[in-house]
Design a protein around this motif. Structure first.
Motif, PDB file in Angstrom:
ATOM      1  N   GLU A 169       1.163  -0.944  -0.021  1.00 33.06           N
ATOM      2  CA  GLU A 169       0.123   0.288   0.221  1.00 33.06           C
ATOM      3  C   GLU A 169       1.079   1.574  -0.051  1.00 33.06           C
ATOM      4  O   GLU A 169       0.915   2.749  -0.720  1.00 33.06           O
ATOM      5  N   GLU A 170       2.461   0.882   0.705  1.00 31.85           N
ATOM      6  CA  GLU A 170       3.307   2.414   0.502  1.00 31.85           C
ATOM      7  C   GLU A 170       3.480   2.034  -0.304  1.00 31.85           C
ATOM      8  O   GLU A 170       3.638   4.030  -0.899  1.00 31.85           O
ATOM      9  N   LEU A 171       3.885   1.921  -1.204  1.00 35.80           N
ATOM     10  CA  LEU A 171       4.493   1.909  -3.158  1.00 35.80           C
ATOM     11  C   LEU A 171       3.262   2.784  -3.464  1.00 35.80           C
ATOM     12  O   LEU A 171       3.207   3.478  -4.446  1.00 35.80           O
ATOM     13  N   THR A 172       1.378   1.970  -3.319  1.00 35.81           N
ATOM     14  CA  THR A 172       0.650   2.627  -4.119  1.00 35.81           C
ATOM     15  C   THR A 172       0.653   4.543  -3.912  1.00 35.81           C
ATOM     16  O   THR A 172       0.202   4.907  -4.987  1.00 35.81           O
ATOM     17  N   LEU A 173       0.454   4.483  -2.657  1.00 39.74           N
ATOM     18  CA  LEU A 173       0.870   6.106  -1.951  1.00 39.74           C
ATOM     19  C   LEU A 173       1.704   6.437  -1.790  1.00 39.74           C
ATOM     20  O   LEU A 173       1.047   7.276  -2.990  1.00 39.74           O
ATOM     21  N   ARG A 174       3.168   5.815  -2.417  1.00 44.88           N
ATOM     22  CA  ARG A 174       4.155   7.089  -3.078  1.00 44.88           C
ATOM     23  C   ARG A 174       3.571   7.516  -4.250  1.00 44.88           C
ATOM     24  O   ARG A 174       4.319   8.193  -5.005  1.00 44.88           O
ATOM     25  N   VAL A 175       3.210   5.705  -5.741  1.00 48.99           N
ATOM     26  CA  VAL A 175       2.939   6.663  -6.924  1.00 48.99           C
ATOM     27  C   VAL A 175       2.246   7.118  -7.168  1.00 48.99           C
ATOM     28  O   VAL A 175       2.362   8.715  -7.497  1.00 48.99           O
ATOM     29  N   GLU A 176       1.083   7.730  -6.786  1.00 50.33           N
ATOM     30  CA  GLU A 176       0.014   8.128  -6.277  1.00 50.33           C
ATOM     31  C   GLU A 176       0.717   9.421  -6.130  1.00 50.33           C
ATOM     32  O   GLU A 176       0.310  10.705  -6.987  1.00 50.33           O
ATOM     33  N   GLU A 177       1.027   9.856  -5.165  1.00 48.56           N
ATOM     34  CA  GLU A 177       1.732  11.032  -4.928  1.00 48.56           C
ATOM     35  C   GLU A 177       2.862  12.084  -6.487  1.00 48.56           C
ATOM     36  O   GLU A 177       3.377  13.340  -6.461  1.00 48.56           O
ATOM     37  N   LEU A 178       3.013  10.720  -6.013  1.00 45.20           N
ATOM     38  CA  LEU A 178       5.038  11.700  -7.205  1.00 45.20           C
ATOM     39  C   LEU A 178       3.826  11.513  -8.408  1.00 45.20           C
ATOM     40  O   LEU A 178       4.416  12.746  -9.331  1.00 45.20           O
ATOM     41  N   CYS A 179       3.196  10.874  -9.136  1.00 43.30           N
ATOM     42  CA  CYS A 179       2.528  11.254  -9.790  1.00 43.30           C
ATOM     43  C   CYS A 179       1.408  13.345  -9.707  1.00 43.30           C
ATOM     44  O   CYS A 179       1.260  13.708 -10.637  1.00 43.30           O
ATOM     45  N   GLU A 180       0.977  13.112  -8.655  1.00 42.08           N
ATOM     46  CA  GLU A 180       0.298  14.167  -8.567  1.00 42.08           C
ATOM     47  C   GLU A 180       1.162  15.209  -8.162  1.00 42.08           C
ATOM     48  O   GLU A 180       1.159  16.338  -8.633  1.00 42.08           O
ATOM     49  N   MET A 181       2.998  15.266  -7.669  1.00 44.84           N
ATOM     50  CA  MET A 181       3.583  16.055  -7.491  1.00 44.84           C
ATOM     51  C   MET A 181       4.283  16.330  -9.543  1.00 44.84           C
ATOM     52  O   MET A 181       5.229  16.958  -9.469  1.00 44.84           O
ATOM     53  N   GLY A 182       3.922  15.652 -10.323  1.00 49.62           N
ATOM     54  CA  GLY A 182       4.543  15.731 -11.267  1.00 49.62           C
ATOM     55  C   GLY A 182       5.551  15.125 -11.992  1.00 49.62           C
ATOM     56  O   GLY A 182       6.267  15.306 -13.063  1.00 49.62           O
ATOM     57  N   PHE A 183       5.823  14.374 -11.322  1.00 49.20           N
ATOM     58  CA  PHE A 183       7.402  13.676 -10.860  1.00 49.20           C
ATOM     59  C   PHE A 183       7.128  12.477 -12.349  1.00 49.20           C
ATOM     60  O   PHE A 183       8.018  11.954 -12.823  1.00 49.20           O
ATOM     61  N   LEU A 184       5.713  11.597 -11.794  1.00 52.37           N
ATOM     62  CA  LEU A 184       5.456  10.764 -13.091  1.00 52.37           C
ATOM     63  C   LEU A 184       4.304  11.078 -13.658  1.00 52.37           C
ATOM     64  O   LEU A 184       3.730  11.782 -13.253  1.00 52.37           O
ATOM     65  N   SER A 185       4.194  10.869 -14.716  1.00 46.96           N
ATOM     66  CA  SER A 185       3.069  10.262 -15.195  1.00 46.96           C
ATOM     67  C   SER A 185       2.743   9.360 -15.794  1.00 46.96           C
ATOM     68  O   SER A 185       3.524   7.681 -15.436  1.00 46.96           O
TER      69      SER A 185
END
Length: 169
Positions: A52-68
């Motif tokens: 779940e931590e990885l899912t949340l980190r990926v969501e945060e990274l998308c929101e921060m604009g670091f991942l698409s």
């Protein structure tokens, strides 16, 4: 604190692209089991080890604009793909240098199917057990996938290959 986020961006950058949420989960889990420094905690879930931590980190990274994150309709399901954005590339400048063997491990993982990585990661989840008991556990928790003996052997061979080329020690 953001070092864990940076490792995820770095991982996806080294993969160039990761197709599938499940695949990303399994790739990070297997890399962690190969002793690369990933901090996410995993539990056994419907598709094998899940964080779940990885899912949340990926969501945060998308929101921060670091991942698409892009979605492709595959008919019976939607496939998500992850790429590093230009901002993510700049963010990577703050990251620690990756382990020299991580890129090879990522390439090997990214070449495999999600189904195969699900088998490998589930076997690794039970790696404290003898081989025959690992196989029995997989047949119990993954009985609907009907993994064959050949698939099991291929997974054990792949794990041995990864361990031989990924020894972080």
């Amino acid at each position: 604190m953001l070092q864990e986020h940076a490792r995820i961006v770095q991982f996806i950058a080294m993969a160039e692209e990761v197709n599938g949420r499940k695949k990303l989960q399994k790739m990070i889990y297997i890399a962690k089991k190969m002793e690369f420094p990933f901090a996410e905690k995993y539990e056994l879930h419907m598709y094998g080890p899940y964080s779940e931590e990885l899912t949340l980190r990926v969501e945060e990274l998308c929101e921060m604009g670091f991942l698409s994150e892009s979605c492709t309709d595959k008919g019976s399901y939607v496939q998500y793909s992850y790429n590093v954005t230009e901002e993510g590339g700049q963010f990577l400048e703050t990251a620690d240098a990756p382990h020299e063997k991580l890129a090879d491990c990522i390439r090997r993982l990214n070449d495999k199917s999600s189904r195969f990585l699900e088998l490998v990661s589930t076997l690794l989840y039970f790696d404290y057990l003898p081989k025959d008991e690992q196989i029995a556990k997989v047949h119990i928790v993954k009985n609907k996938l009907n993994f064959t003996e050949d698939e099991m052997q291929a997974a054990f061979d792949f794990i041995a290959e990864l361990r031989a080329c990924s020894s972080v020690a």
